[in-house]
Design a protein around this motif. Sequence first.
Motif, PDB file in Angstrom:
ATOM      1  N   ASN A  40      42.793  15.040  24.065  1.00 20.66           N
ATOM      2  CA  ASN A  40      42.471  15.345  25.460  1.00 20.66           C
ATOM      3  C   ASN A  40      43.772  15.410  26.260  1.00 20.66           C
ATOM      4  O   ASN A  40      44.554  14.462  26.278  1.00 20.66           O
ATOM      5  N   ARG A  55      34.278  21.371  19.621  1.00 18.36           N
ATOM      6  CA  ARG A  55      35.710  21.052  19.650  1.00 18.36           C
ATOM      7  C   ARG A  55      36.545  22.309  19.866  1.00 18.36           C
ATOM      8  O   ARG A  55      37.460  22.334  20.710  1.00 18.36           O
ATOM      9  N   HIS A  98      41.823  20.623  25.547  1.00 17.84           N
ATOM     10  CA  HIS A  98      42.210  19.839  24.389  1.00 17.84           C
ATOM     11  C   HIS A  98      43.205  20.597  23.514  1.00 17.84           C
ATOM     12  O   HIS A  98      43.297  21.826  23.600  1.00 17.84           O
TER      13      HIS A  98
END
Length: 422
Positions: free
Chosen positions: A194, A209, A218
């Motif tokens: 993060n 993700r 991210h």
Amino acid sequence: MKSKYVVLASALLISVATFAQKDQIKAAEKALKGGKSQEAATILAEAESLLSNASDAEKAQFFFLKGNASLDLATKKVNADKNLEIATVAYKNLMDVEKASGKVKYTPQAVTSMKDIKFSLINAAIADSKIDKHSESARKLYDAYLLDKNDTINLYYAASTYVNAKEYVKALELYENLKNINYSGKGTSYFAVNKLTNEEDFFATAKERDLSVKLGTHLKPRNEVVPSKRGEIYKNMALILVEGGKTEEAKKAISEARLSNPDDTSLVLTEANLYLETKDFETYKKLIGEVLAKNPNDADLTFNLGVISGNAGNVADAEKYYARAIEIKPDYINAYINLAALKLEAERPIIDEMNKLGTSAKDMKRYDVLKLQRENIFKSVIPSLKKAYDLDPANKDVAKTLLNVYSALEMTAESKALKAKM
């Protein structure tokens, strides 16, 4: 004529009760909308005795409001555990009523709320576990599983936590459930760093993700293979059964598991360990041979064989397996640490004998022999400890052990250099 008046009076009472209940439900709804959850819960508690005379629609609304009021109280930390339990039961009753009536109004909202309860239970369980309230933690994890039986990992965590709580009967019951659904837990976990917190976040799927990485929130995505948990499950089942004097049941359970999962080597290791515990060394060696034949280049498996052999007091085999694990995977830090620890175990009987010696010429001569043996042990562990330290300089136990070895061997320069790094 008198009986007719009785019937009329009964009907009137039911009618009055129904109107009273409707008023109470409306009052509870108003209180809940005004943020007065406790007031709503109190009103609903008073109305519950009249519920048998309500229509399906009114029952559904009643349970929906009761669930919402209890969930809001739990969120506000008001008797949280009890109110989460009340909310769960209320939502389940609501869904049962609407399913039976065929008229769905509140169920979708209840399903969403039950997801909130599930995550609240999981977070509460984690908090309990951190302060060693393992029984409470296990119960909450099991309740979370009951809310969503597709999320079987909560059943696994509940069983493991009951073991921590030393509630073995309950743990065995849950392990039996895991066995019956042939739970593995094997899969892949997805992580990415993060950007705001600079910490790794977990994602349930690669899609989630990768989307976060694409959006720029991210970076540094990575996957982590999660190994099968069957070995641990059956190992714990076996230990619980053996503890209860049910060794044959333990053997049978693992044998059945292997038939259902012939390629799961963790189960073979578990079975081997069981036979080791019961001192059936021939069967143990046979099973170990099976494992090695299937996975000669599996570093983790070879390392585990080293651990099992070491626990059995078979030092030569343990040393061989640790060395082999290092050969397969040169940066296998735990293999270096265990190899050093294994060799250092040989120091204990030497120290014991040295402490018993007197000051006679014979004893002093024996002392010198033992001292040399001890020094040779220390010299033999230096390469393993140095490698482990190089791989993980932050490991204080490794650094301290290596420093003690240097001191024992009077390696002053090496000792000073290591202290400077610590």
